[in-house]
Design a protein around this motif. Structure first.
Motif, mmCIF file in Angstrom:
data_model
loop_
_atom_site.group_PDB
_atom_site.id
_atom_site.type_symbol
_atom_site.label_atom_id
_atom_site.label_comp_id
_atom_site.label_asym_id
_atom_site.label_seq_id
_atom_site.Cartn_x
_atom_site.Cartn_y
_atom_site.Cartn_z
ATOM 1 N N ARG A 149 0.822 -1.200 0.000
ATOM 2 C CA ARG A 149 0.000 0.000 0.000
ATOM 3 C C ARG A 149 0.863 1.261 0.000
ATOM 4 N NH1 ARG A 149 -4.108 -1.941 3.397
ATOM 5 N NH2 ARG A 149 -2.689 -1.539 5.086
ATOM 6 N N ARG A 150 1.902 1.257 0.851
ATOM 7 C CA ARG A 150 2.762 2.443 0.940
ATOM 8 C C ARG A 150 3.494 2.694 -0.364
ATOM 9 N NH1 ARG A 150 6.374 2.674 6.159
ATOM 10 N NH2 ARG A 150 6.959 4.632 5.175
ATOM 11 N N LEU A 151 3.966 1.632 -0.979
ATOM 12 C CA LEU A 151 4.689 1.792 -2.243
ATOM 13 C C LEU A 151 3.753 2.300 -3.336
ATOM 14 C CD1 LEU A 151 6.968 -1.376 -2.227
ATOM 15 C CD2 LEU A 151 7.681 1.002 -2.028
ATOM 16 N N ARG A 152 2.558 1.731 -3.397
ATOM 17 C CA ARG A 152 1.602 2.141 -4.433
ATOM 18 C C ARG A 152 1.226 3.606 -4.267
ATOM 19 N NH1 ARG A 152 -0.982 -3.546 -3.785
ATOM 20 N NH2 ARG A 152 0.146 -4.598 -5.451
ATOM 21 N N ARG A 153 1.103 4.039 -3.020
ATOM 22 C CA ARG A 153 0.778 5.435 -2.768
ATOM 23 C C ARG A 153 1.856 6.361 -3.322
ATOM 24 N NH1 ARG A 153 0.099 5.523 3.050
ATOM 25 N NH2 ARG A 153 -1.413 3.846 2.984
ATOM 26 N N LYS A 154 3.094 5.843 -3.371
ATOM 27 C CA LYS A 154 4.207 6.652 -3.883
ATOM 28 C C LYS A 154 4.430 6.406 -5.377
ATOM 29 C CE LYS A 154 5.720 8.553 0.001
ATOM 30 N NZ LYS A 154 5.756 10.009 0.210
ATOM 31 N N GLY A 155 3.470 5.781 -5.998
ATOM 32 C CA GLY A 155 3.562 5.611 -7.446
ATOM 33 C C GLY A 155 4.318 4.378 -7.914
ATOM 34 N N TRP A 156 4.571 3.467 -6.975
ATOM 35 C CA TRP A 156 5.267 2.239 -7.364
ATOM 36 C C TRP A 156 4.268 1.189 -7.821
ATOM 37 C CZ3 TRP A 156 10.512 0.500 -6.834
ATOM 38 C CH2 TRP A 156 11.396 1.537 -6.487
ATOM 39 N N LEU A 157 4.754 0.328 -8.684
ATOM 40 C CA LEU A 157 3.978 -0.842 -9.047
ATOM 41 C C LEU A 157 4.584 -2.011 -8.276
ATOM 42 C CD1 LEU A 157 1.704 -1.712 -11.015
ATOM 43 C CD2 LEU A 157 3.519 -2.458 -12.549
ATOM 44 N N VAL A 158 3.736 -2.748 -7.598
ATOM 45 C CA VAL A 158 4.231 -3.850 -6.768
ATOM 46 C C VAL A 158 3.732 -5.179 -7.330
ATOM 47 C CG1 VAL A 158 4.267 -4.839 -4.447
ATOM 48 C CG2 VAL A 158 4.223 -2.358 -4.736
ATOM 49 N N PHE A 159 4.671 -6.049 -7.585
ATOM 50 C CA PHE A 159 4.340 -7.402 -8.049
ATOM 51 C C PHE A 159 4.647 -8.363 -6.927
ATOM 52 C CE2 PHE A 159 4.134 -8.668 -12.730
ATOM 53 C CZ PHE A 159 3.410 -7.538 -13.084
ATOM 54 N N ARG A 160 3.685 -9.178 -6.554
ATOM 55 C CA ARG A 160 3.980 -10.223 -5.583
ATOM 56 C C ARG A 160 3.841 -11.570 -6.269
ATOM 57 N NH1 ARG A 160 5.136 -9.156 -0.456
ATOM 58 N NH2 ARG A 160 4.902 -6.988 0.151
ATOM 59 N N VAL A 161 4.934 -12.272 -6.310
ATOM 60 C CA VAL A 161 4.947 -13.576 -6.960
ATOM 61 C C VAL A 161 4.938 -14.631 -5.872
ATOM 62 C CG1 VAL A 161 6.257 -15.097 -8.491
ATOM 63 C CG2 VAL A 161 6.322 -12.624 -8.858
ATOM 64 N N TRP A 162 4.030 -15.575 -5.964
ATOM 65 C CA TRP A 162 3.995 -16.655 -4.981
ATOM 66 C C TRP A 162 4.989 -17.742 -5.361
ATOM 67 C CZ3 TRP A 162 2.071 -16.442 -0.363
ATOM 68 C CH2 TRP A 162 0.962 -15.626 -0.090
ATOM 69 N N GLU A 163 5.481 -18.361 -4.334
ATOM 70 C CA GLU A 163 6.369 -19.508 -4.507
ATOM 71 C C GLU A 163 5.754 -20.548 -5.455
ATOM 72 O OE1 GLU A 163 6.822 -21.349 -0.707
ATOM 73 O OE2 GLU A 163 7.671 -23.183 -1.541
ATOM 74 N N HIS A 164 4.408 -20.700 -5.391
ATOM 75 C CA HIS A 164 3.772 -21.745 -6.188
ATOM 76 C C HIS A 164 3.460 -21.280 -7.623
ATOM 77 C CE1 HIS A 164 0.070 -19.726 -4.423
ATOM 78 N NE2 HIS A 164 -0.113 -19.615 -5.729
ATOM 79 N N ASP A 165 3.711 -20.013 -7.900
ATOM 80 C CA ASP A 165 3.427 -19.517 -9.252
ATOM 81 C C ASP A 165 4.383 -20.124 -10.272
ATOM 82 O OD1 ASP A 165 1.292 -17.877 -8.623
ATOM 83 O OD2 ASP A 165 2.548 -16.114 -8.269
ATOM 84 N N ASP A 166 3.940 -20.137 -11.481
ATOM 85 C CA ASP A 166 4.783 -20.583 -12.589
ATOM 86 C C ASP A 166 5.799 -19.462 -12.845
ATOM 87 O OD1 ASP A 166 5.876 -20.928 -15.097
ATOM 88 O OD2 ASP A 166 4.029 -21.720 -15.975
ATOM 89 N N MET A 167 7.061 -19.731 -12.551
ATOM 90 C CA MET A 167 8.071 -18.666 -12.633
ATOM 91 C C MET A 167 8.274 -18.162 -14.060
ATOM 92 S SD MET A 167 8.976 -17.546 -9.803
ATOM 93 C CE MET A 167 7.968 -18.148 -8.453
ATOM 94 N N ALA A 168 8.179 -19.074 -15.017
ATOM 95 C CA ALA A 168 8.357 -18.656 -16.412
ATOM 96 C C ALA A 168 7.256 -17.671 -16.800
ATOM 97 C CB ALA A 168 8.356 -19.872 -17.323
ATOM 98 N N ALA A 169 6.026 -17.983 -16.406
ATOM 99 C CA ALA A 169 4.894 -17.104 -16.719
ATOM 100 C C ALA A 169 5.033 -15.785 -15.967
ATOM 101 C CB ALA A 169 3.584 -17.795 -16.355
ATOM 102 N N SER A 170 5.462 -15.857 -14.702
ATOM 103 C CA SER A 170 5.642 -14.633 -13.914
ATOM 104 C C SER A 170 6.715 -13.749 -14.543
ATOM 105 C CB SER A 170 6.049 -14.976 -12.483
ATOM 106 O OG SER A 170 5.071 -15.761 -11.869
ATOM 107 N N ALA A 171 7.823 -14.363 -14.931
ATOM 108 C CA ALA A 171 8.906 -13.599 -15.543
ATOM 109 C C ALA A 171 8.416 -12.931 -16.825
ATOM 110 C CB ALA A 171 10.095 -14.516 -15.833
ATOM 111 N N LYS A 172 7.644 -13.654 -17.586
ATOM 112 C CA LYS A 172 7.122 -13.125 -18.842
ATOM 113 C C LYS A 172 6.244 -11.892 -18.584
ATOM 114 C CE LYS A 172 5.300 -15.201 -23.019
ATOM 115 N NZ LYS A 172 4.505 -16.309 -23.535
ATOM 116 N N ALA A 173 5.378 -11.997 -17.585
ATOM 117 C CA ALA A 173 4.495 -10.886 -17.231
ATOM 118 C C ALA A 173 5.312 -9.681 -16.759
ATOM 119 C CB ALA A 173 3.517 -11.320 -16.139
#
Ligand SMILES: [Zn+2]
Length: 145
Positions: free
Chosen positions: A104-128
């Motif tokens: 929330r704090r980062l977004r308020r300062k104009g940051w984009l925050v990506f949270r990748v879960w351990e169980h996510d497909d890393m190749a797909a996450s990297a692509k995104a």
């Protein structure tokens, strides 16, 4: 009360989790690097925000966190240790609350925050992430031109 580290099962789990975190994070970083991304590793995106993002792109204000299912309370794989269950529940809930607060704090300062879960497909996450990086670069260039 904090469970003692002599509680062997808990200790083993902590060590194992830390190891797998590092492994997942490295995998993501390798994929990003192979796609031509250059970034900072394990640094606080904003002064005053006591949280180190795993991958940071300061110029386009993009912060990426790789969250382990156990420590960050994934709804699919998060488990509650039975021993010292109250302490663990408080601790894991705290982690989740801090994650949300930092985002929330980062977004308020104009940051984009990506949270990748351990169980996510890393190749797909990297692509995104790579797609987002080029989009943000494009936008930043247009704004500053
Ligand atoms: Zn999970």
């Amino acid at each position: 009360m904090r469970p003692s580290a002599s509680s062997l099962r808990v200790h083993e789990r902590m060590v194992a989790t830390r190891r797998s975190d590092t492994h997942i994070e490295l995998r993501l970083r390798r994929l990003l690097h192979a796609a031509g991304c250059r970034y900072f590793v394990d640094r606080s995106p904003l002064p005053g925000v006591r949280s180190r993002a795993d991958v940071v792109f300061p110029s386009i204000r993009l912060a990426i966190y790789v969250d382990s299912c156990f420590w960050h309370g994934c709804r699919l794989h998060g488990t509650w240790p039975k021993r010292n269950s109250e302490w663990w529940r408080a601790k894991l809930n705290d982690n989740a609350r801090r994650d949300r607060e930092v985002s929330r704090r980062l977004r308020r300062k104009g940051w984009l925050v990506f949270r990748v879960w351990e169980h996510d497909d890393m190749a797909a996450s990297a692509k995104a992430i790579v797609a987002e990086v080029s989009l943000l670069r494009e936008t930043t260039r247009r704004v500053s031109a």
